[in-house]
Design an enzyme around this catalytic site. Structure first.
Site, mmCIF file in Angstrom:
data_model
loop_
_atom_site.group_PDB
_atom_site.id
_atom_site.type_symbol
_atom_site.label_atom_id
_atom_site.label_comp_id
_atom_site.label_asym_id
_atom_site.label_seq_id
_atom_site.Cartn_x
_atom_site.Cartn_y
_atom_site.Cartn_z
ATOM 1 N N SER A 63 5.242 -18.323 -8.259
ATOM 2 C CA SER A 63 4.222 -18.469 -7.224
ATOM 3 C C SER A 63 4.768 -18.908 -5.866
ATOM 4 O O SER A 63 5.485 -18.160 -5.223
ATOM 5 C CB SER A 63 3.171 -19.442 -7.743
ATOM 6 O OG SER A 63 2.012 -19.346 -6.974
ATOM 7 N N ASP A 114 0.295 -16.594 -0.574
ATOM 8 C CA ASP A 114 1.508 -17.142 -1.199
ATOM 9 C C ASP A 114 2.208 -16.058 -2.014
ATOM 10 O O ASP A 114 1.747 -14.910 -2.080
ATOM 11 C CB ASP A 114 1.216 -18.402 -2.026
ATOM 12 C CG ASP A 114 0.618 -18.086 -3.382
ATOM 13 O OD1 ASP A 114 0.038 -16.992 -3.527
ATOM 14 O OD2 ASP A 114 0.725 -18.910 -4.303
ATOM 15 N N ASP A 153 2.682 -15.080 -5.093
ATOM 16 C CA ASP A 153 2.101 -14.242 -6.148
ATOM 17 C C ASP A 153 0.644 -13.898 -5.873
ATOM 18 O O ASP A 153 -0.065 -13.443 -6.758
ATOM 19 C CB ASP A 153 2.265 -14.899 -7.527
ATOM 20 C CG ASP A 153 1.484 -16.188 -7.664
ATOM 21 O OD1 ASP A 153 1.161 -16.795 -6.620
ATOM 22 O OD2 ASP A 153 1.192 -16.610 -8.797
ATOM 23 N N GLU A 194 -8.645 -25.801 -4.057
ATOM 24 C CA GLU A 194 -7.713 -26.856 -3.693
ATOM 25 C C GLU A 194 -7.441 -26.698 -2.198
ATOM 26 O O GLU A 194 -7.537 -25.587 -1.653
ATOM 27 C CB GLU A 194 -6.420 -26.708 -4.489
ATOM 28 C CG GLU A 194 -6.664 -26.906 -5.973
ATOM 29 C CD GLU A 194 -5.371 -26.854 -6.792
ATOM 30 O OE1 GLU A 194 -5.053 -27.860 -7.419
ATOM 31 O OE2 GLU A 194 -4.715 -25.806 -6.786
ATOM 32 N N ALA A 195 -7.082 -27.795 -1.551
ATOM 33 C CA ALA A 195 -6.829 -27.721 -0.105
ATOM 34 C C ALA A 195 -5.716 -26.709 0.193
ATOM 35 O O ALA A 195 -5.697 -26.085 1.260
ATOM 36 C CB ALA A 195 -6.450 -29.104 0.422
ATOM 37 N N ARG A 245 1.669 -38.355 -6.596
ATOM 38 C CA ARG A 245 1.688 -37.806 -7.962
ATOM 39 C C ARG A 245 2.936 -36.947 -8.141
ATOM 40 O O ARG A 245 3.497 -36.436 -7.161
ATOM 41 C CB ARG A 245 0.420 -37.007 -8.288
ATOM 42 C CG ARG A 245 0.126 -35.879 -7.334
ATOM 43 C CD ARG A 245 -1.071 -35.074 -7.781
ATOM 44 N NE ARG A 245 -0.723 -34.143 -8.834
ATOM 45 C CZ ARG A 245 -0.112 -32.971 -8.618
ATOM 46 N NH1 ARG A 245 0.235 -32.600 -7.402
ATOM 47 N NH2 ARG A 245 0.167 -32.185 -9.630
HETATM 48 C C1 G16 Z 1 0.022 -24.165 -8.872
HETATM 49 C C2 G16 Z 1 -1.329 -24.502 -9.441
HETATM 50 C C3 G16 Z 1 -2.193 -25.144 -8.392
HETATM 51 C C4 G16 Z 1 -1.465 -26.370 -7.828
HETATM 52 C C5 G16 Z 1 -0.077 -25.982 -7.345
HETATM 53 C C6 G16 Z 1 0.753 -27.182 -6.936
HETATM 54 O O1 G16 Z 1 -0.140 -23.252 -7.812
HETATM 55 O O2 G16 Z 1 -1.928 -23.329 -9.931
HETATM 56 O O3 G16 Z 1 -3.409 -25.498 -8.966
HETATM 57 O O4 G16 Z 1 -2.179 -26.916 -6.773
HETATM 58 O O5 G16 Z 1 0.623 -25.334 -8.376
HETATM 59 O O6 G16 Z 1 0.883 -28.016 -8.053
HETATM 60 P P1 G16 Z 1 1.827 -29.271 -8.050
HETATM 61 O O7 G16 Z 1 1.342 -30.150 -6.942
HETATM 62 O O8 G16 Z 1 1.647 -29.877 -9.394
HETATM 63 O O9 G16 Z 1 3.218 -28.790 -7.770
HETATM 64 P P2 G16 Z 1 0.843 -22.023 -7.624
HETATM 65 O O10 G16 Z 1 0.220 -21.235 -6.525
HETATM 66 O O11 G16 Z 1 2.188 -22.568 -7.278
HETATM 67 O O12 G16 Z 1 0.836 -21.351 -8.954
#
Ligand code: G16
Length: 548
Positions: free
Chosen positions: A69, A281, A283, A376-377, A502
């Site tokens: 992603s 993004d 993907d 999500e933001a 986090r």
């Molecule tokens: C994935 C998740 C999202 C999350 C993001 C960042 O997005 O599908 O829900 O907000 O990762 O997550 P983290 O803060 O845990 O790194 P994507 O677009 O990278 O697949």
């Protein structure tokens, strides 16, 4: 399937996908994600797991998407998709982690154990859909998934390079033919077809203009939008940038995550002041909008803005059709700007809930409402409509008065335009363009609906990010000891201050979020909290410094 047939599970592992690392890997926010060269055995094993899952679901199709992603090119990952097109059920994440980490010699016995534990009937047929993004490491990993599926006598079907949300859509359609046709063509017909139908009867009006610049993050989303562009008859004038040519690197200084996290423009886009730009993004599952004003300032319209725009537009249509018993609710995470939450409750007067990071959490919460808008933001989100809502809109379309039927027909197209399975940058783009067009507003007017509180996102490297744990939808740190009380002290000194930290589930970092009344204060708060994380959670490299 008798246990002896499981020998092939070990044979494939030993000959083709041996586990060459002892580094523990965990199913994270959206599947497994790490350096691509550490993933072949993991993806092979997820092929096995997908077959088991399919059988537990009576042979319904399960999806495997090879993608990292928003991460940079050297990373890759694997996301599992459940039969309704949503992310893998949370209760299976532990099983996935177990299967990914056992040694090759333990794999056969562990597979047998998992089959017993989940009660899979191995005599049933099993179907697995496999898709991949544009990374050069993706084809090998997709083959590993296919071999995993074959090792347990499942039937894999490969879709080649597709966006993540397309694969989710295909899985849903395969298991529920009323949703659409499980092919790229079927996706375009449903989602883009609804947009075109609607545009044909919604004249461009007011301050809205139909020119849109798109930053494709050098990933699959831009490529697919280029295909769509050829089928648009002037309904939208797309100007594509960062579509993978000219040596542009995937997600590097471009794309939705770059724009949202750094609040700076992507490279590779020829900016014109006030021009509306959508950034996807890698993907194609996230989207944010922005424009550069005449003072060269970037104005960001992120997932919070998209959510509020769509929620208020859908709510308006529900009012117009007279469906007053149907309500719209929003779902956010702790990363939502406090000003957006205030706007939702005080101006839009809609219910809003906050859940843990990860669309898997938002999706399930949103399903509880007649219309659930979750974002999500960072621009990851969609809208889901209950069966009751769809039924009511259809009934009004058939039986309502002329005005009600007109609004209901718009709503039916909006529903078709929405990829309800997961956040989808392309579907979201068409929804946003529809809402802006219907309202006759430009991006500046969209921006003026409320003022964001200044906010900042930081990434911090620590020895082991798992030492940082949270509760209360990520808003409270439960470890390391003393971190939350330190954050509380720091926040108390800053007007409108809010901050939380986090561990990322997709990158080897700890994320720090802060918001405050001024730009100066937010920079100070973010740096102070980052220092606290560095000190208490074992920071690596240079200690963050406070702004001058
Ligand atoms: C994935 C998740 C999202 C999350 C993001 C960042 O997005 O599908 O829900 O907000 O990762 O997550 P983290 O803060 O845990 O790194 P994507 O677009 O990278 O697949």
């Amino acid at each position: 399937m008798p246990p002896s047939s499981l020998r092939v599970v070990y044979a494939f592992a030993r000959e083709m996908y041996p586990k060459t690392t002892d580094v523990f890997i965990q199913y994270g926010t959206a599947g497994f994600r790490t350096k691509a060269n550490l993933l072949e055995h993991v993806v092979y094993r997820m092929g096995l797991l997908a077959v088991i899952r399919s059988r537990v679901k009576n042979g319904r199709t399960i999806g495997i998407m090879i993608t990292a992603s928003h991460n940079l090119e050297p990373d890759n990952g694997v996301k599992l998709v459940d039969p309704d097109g949503e992310m893998l059920d949370g209760s299976w994440e532990e099983i996935a982690t177990r299967m990914a980490n056992v040694s090759d010699t333990e794999l056969e016995a562990t597979t047998a154990d998992v089959i017993r534990q989940v009660g899979a009937d191995m005599a049933l047929k099993a179907s697995v859909y496999v898709g991949m993004d544009t990374r050069y490491t993706s084809p090998r990993l997709a083959s590993a998934a296919v071999h995993g599926a074959m090792a347990l006598k499942g039937t894999p079907k490969e879709f080649g390079i597709v966006t993540t949300p397309m694969l989710h859509f295909f899985v849903k359609c395969r298991n529920d033919e009323t949703y659409g046709t499980p092919s790229e063509e079927g996706y375009y017909q449903k989602i883009v077809g609804a947009f075109k139908r609607l545009r044909a009867r919604m004249p461009v009006a007011g301050e809205y203009n139909n020119t849109l610049y798109v930053d494709g993050a050098n990933g699959v989303g831009g490529k697919k939008l280029n295909i769509i562009k050829k089928t648009l008859d002037g309904e939208l004038d797309l100007h594509m940038f960062n579509t993978g040519g000219n040596g542009g690197k995937l997600n590097l200084n471009c794309g939705a995550d770059h724009v949202k996290s750094t609040q700076t423009a992507p490279v590779g886009v020829e900016h014109v002041p006030w021009q509306r730009v959508a950034s996807l993004d890698g993907d194609g599952d996230r989207i944010v909008y922005y424009y550069i004003d005449d003072k060269n300032k970037l104005n960001l319209l992120d997932g919070d803005r998209i959510a509020t725009l769509l929620a208020s537009y859908v709510n308006q249509l529900l009012k117009e059709i007279g469906a007053s018993d149907l309500s719209v609710a929003l779902v956010q995470t702790a990363y939502a700007n406090g000003a957006s939450t205030k706007y939702i409750t005080e101006q839009l007067k809609m219910p809003v809930t906050c859940v843990s990071t990860g669309v898997k959490h938002l999706h399930h919460e949103a399903l509880k409402y007649d219309v659930g808008v979750y974002f999500e933001a960072n621009g990851h989100g969609t809208v889901v409509y209950s069966g009751k809502t769809k039924e009511a809109v259809r009934k009004i379309f058939e039986e309502g008065d002329q005005e009600q039927r007109k609004a209901a027909s718009i709503l039916l197209d909006i529903i078709d335009m929405t990829n309800e399975t997961v956040g989808d940058a392309l579907s979201d783009l068409f929804l946003v363009e529809t809402a802006l067009c219907a309202r006759g507003i430009n991006t500046k007017q969209w921006m003026q609906l409320y003022d964001d509180l200044p906010c900042q996102l930081m990434k911090l490297s620590v020895k082991d990010r798992n030492v940082v744990t949270t509760a209360d939808a990520d808003q409270q740190s439960t470890s390391p000891e003393g971190l939350q009380s330190r954050i509380d002290e720091l926040v108390a000194n800053i007007p409108s201050g809010r901050s939380f930290v986090r561990a990322s589930g997709t990158e080897d970092v700890v994320r720090v979020y802060a918001e405050a009344d001024t730009q100066e204060n937010v920079q100070k708060l973010a740096a102070q909290v980052a220092q606290a994380v560095y000190d208490l959670a074992g920071g690596v490299g240079t200690r963050p410094t406070l702004p001058e």
